[in-house]
Design a protein around this motif. Structure first.
Motif, PDB file in Angstrom:
ATOM      1  N   CYS A 275       0.792  -1.236   0.000  1.00 14.11           N
ATOM      2  CA  CYS A 275       0.000   0.000   0.000  1.00 14.11           C
ATOM      3  C   CYS A 275       0.820   1.280   0.000  1.00 14.11           C
ATOM      4  O   CYS A 275       0.353   2.312  -0.464  1.00 14.11           O
ATOM      5  N   TYR A 276       2.016   1.217   0.542  1.00 15.81           N
ATOM      6  CA  TYR A 276       2.704   2.471   0.831  1.00 15.81           C
ATOM      7  C   TYR A 276       4.132   2.468   0.316  1.00 15.81           C
ATOM      8  O   TYR A 276       4.866   1.507   0.511  1.00 15.81           O
ATOM      9  N   PHE A 277       4.502   3.552  -0.365  1.00 11.20           N
ATOM     10  CA  PHE A 277       5.896   3.729  -0.727  1.00 11.20           C
ATOM     11  C   PHE A 277       6.676   3.859   0.570  1.00 11.20           C
ATOM     12  O   PHE A 277       6.268   4.566   1.481  1.00 11.20           O
ATOM     13  N   LYS A 278       7.808   3.200   0.642  1.00 15.02           N
ATOM     14  CA  LYS A 278       8.479   3.080   1.926  1.00 15.02           C
ATOM     15  C   LYS A 278       9.941   3.487   1.824  1.00 15.02           C
ATOM     16  O   LYS A 278      10.638   3.131   0.889  1.00 15.02           O
ATOM     17  N   LYS A 279      10.379   4.259   2.787  1.00 16.13           N
ATOM     18  CA  LYS A 279      11.798   4.530   2.962  1.00 16.13           C
ATOM     19  C   LYS A 279      12.140   4.083   4.364  1.00 16.13           C
ATOM     20  O   LYS A 279      11.662   4.639   5.343  1.00 16.13           O
ATOM     21  N   TRP A 280      12.968   3.030   4.445  1.00 16.67           N
ATOM     22  CA  TRP A 280      13.222   2.378   5.722  1.00 16.67           C
ATOM     23  C   TRP A 280      11.894   1.953   6.333  1.00 16.67           C
ATOM     24  O   TRP A 280      11.140   1.234   5.724  1.00 16.67           O
TER      25      TRP A 280
ATOM     26  N   GLU B 248      -1.621   3.087  -5.592  1.00 19.78           N
ATOM     27  CA  GLU B 248      -2.980   3.182  -6.133  1.00 19.78           C
ATOM     28  C   GLU B 248      -3.895   2.065  -5.639  1.00 19.78           C
ATOM     29  O   GLU B 248      -5.120   2.217  -5.631  1.00 19.78           O
ATOM     30  N   ASP B 249      -3.331   0.936  -5.217  1.00 22.19           N
ATOM     31  CA  ASP B 249      -4.156  -0.169  -4.729  1.00 22.19           C
ATOM     32  C   ASP B 249      -4.570  -0.013  -3.272  1.00 22.19           C
ATOM     33  O   ASP B 249      -5.356  -0.818  -2.758  1.00 22.19           O
ATOM     34  N   ALA B 250      -4.067   0.991  -2.591  1.00 24.35           N
ATOM     35  CA  ALA B 250      -4.299   1.124  -1.150  1.00 24.35           C
ATOM     36  C   ALA B 250      -5.775   1.107  -0.747  1.00 24.35           C
ATOM     37  O   ALA B 250      -6.133   0.484   0.261  1.00 24.35           O
ATOM     38  N   PRO B 251      -6.691   1.769  -1.478  1.00 24.07           N
ATOM     39  CA  PRO B 251      -8.091   1.814  -1.030  1.00 24.07           C
ATOM     40  C   PRO B 251      -8.738   0.450  -0.831  1.00 24.07           C
ATOM     41  O   PRO B 251      -9.569   0.281   0.076  1.00 24.07           O
TER      42      PRO B 251
END
Length: 360
Positions: free
Chosen positions: A257-262, A270-273
């Motif tokens: 769901c989420y772009f992640k840094k560490w 876009e698929d998060a909903p």
């Protein structure tokens, strides 16, 4: 290209493989070899005897290297350090247990055991505390060559944590014949979207559907996600139960769901909903169970989700629970997210200040 022993056929062959890997990953480096005299001087200064295969490698192939911009390192001999059995208290006179030669991230490393029955084998280490883990029973050279072969295949093992020999296809075939969680862990550490073929993913999904053991099914789900299987929602729905919530939260947070840094989510995919209702249910479970670590992750992801509706979690946003108030008061969101919950965060800050005043 750094210097190595061009007169040793085995060293030349290994360097060819390293050059192939560097062509695939230009940020990888390998350092010049050192002389046997430098090794002997190091041994004398530290009162140790280094295993022959490691000495051969650093004097014929390369004395260390780095990748990912230096985040992971194969330390040159002069920059290695020692771990001690038991607590890492360097003033107690404990014997050196292992020499740490590989940095694998998150304060962990791999080392070569220097004494006892496991002399010459590879150990795992964290924060200077060495503990034996049978990564390679035959020493550094075998361990490194195994890693090199798999890295050249495109496997996701640049942090030296692959467990078993063989390809991901071979491991899956072995698992079908003899289900063993260790085989799945080995696939998990090796696999990525680049090396997972359509046939492998199809076979993997077939195994996932038929698996009845929960722990194995959860690991198969994680491998499917890491392999690039498209319908991750159905995969997570299949394992959706309280005993698996922690894994689901991690997968949503780190890869779906989420772009992640560490460890910090920095944007929404876009698929998060489609995962919103799943998140809300897990969050409410963890609120009741007082599992604040996972609750906090879920709360942040719920607020960031484009489908967010404050009425779904109004009781949480207006809670008087000190831990929830503290979390909201210290929350940091981008402006577009802050617009959704700013009034609740402001109210939480006031509540939290009063709570601290009352304590005083």
């Amino acid at each position: 290209m750094s210097k190595y022993n061009t007169n040793d056929p085995e060293a030349v062959e290994i360097r060819k493989k390293i050059e192939k890997l560097i062509s695939l990953n230009p940020d990888i480096e390998i350092y010049d070899i050192i002389s046997i005299e430098e090794v002997k001087r190091f041994e004398a200064e530290n009162d140790i005897k280094l295993p022959n295969d490691y000495v051969w490698f650093i004097t014929n192939v390369g004395n260390g290297g780095k990748w990912y911009g230096g985040e992971y390192q194969f330390y040159p001999l002069e920059k290695t350090y020692f771990s001690y059995e038991g607590l890492p208290d360097y003033k107690t006179g404990r014997e050196k247990y292992s020499i740490d030669i590989l940095s694998t991230g998150c304060s962990y490393s791999k080392g070569i055991i220097l004494r006892g029955e496991h002399y010459g084998e590879i150990s795992s280490d964290g924060d200077g505390l060495a503990f034996y883990h049978p990564i390679s029973l035959h020493g550094f050279k075998e361990f490194y060559l195994k890693w090199l072969e798999e890295a050249c295949l495109g496997y996701n093992n640049l942090f030296f944590d692959s467990r078993l020999y063989g390809t991901i296809e071979e491991h899956l075939e072995q698992y079908i014949s003899n289900p063993d969680l260790e085989l799945l862990w080995s696939i998990f550490y090796k696999v990525n979207k680049q090396c997972a073929t359509k046939q492998f993913i199809s076979d993997l999904y077939t195994v996932f559907v038929s698996e009845t053991d929960n722990d194995n099914k959860v690991m198969l789900a994680r491998i499917l996600i890491k392999s690039g299987y498209e319908d991750t929602f159905s995969v997570l729905s299949t394992i959706f139960s309280p005993q698996n919530y922690e894994t689901i939260v991690w997968e949503l947070h780190s890869s779906i769901c989420y772009f992640k840094k560490w460890l910090y989510a920095e944007g929404v995919m876009e698929d998060a909903p489609k995962y919103y209702d799943m998140l809300v249910e897990i969050m409410k479970y963890y609120e009741t169970a007082k599992e604040r670590k996972h609750f906090d992750h879920c709360l942040n992801m719920t607020i960031m989700n484009p489908k967010f509706n404050e009425n779904d979690i109004l009781g949480i946003l207006t809670s008087d629970d000190e831990e929830i108030v503290k979390h909201l008061a210290n929350s940091v969101f981008q402006n577009n997210i802050l617009n959704r919950v700013g009034k609740y965060i402001d109210a939480a800050k006031i509540k939290y200040e009063k709570m601290n005043e009352n304590k005083g």
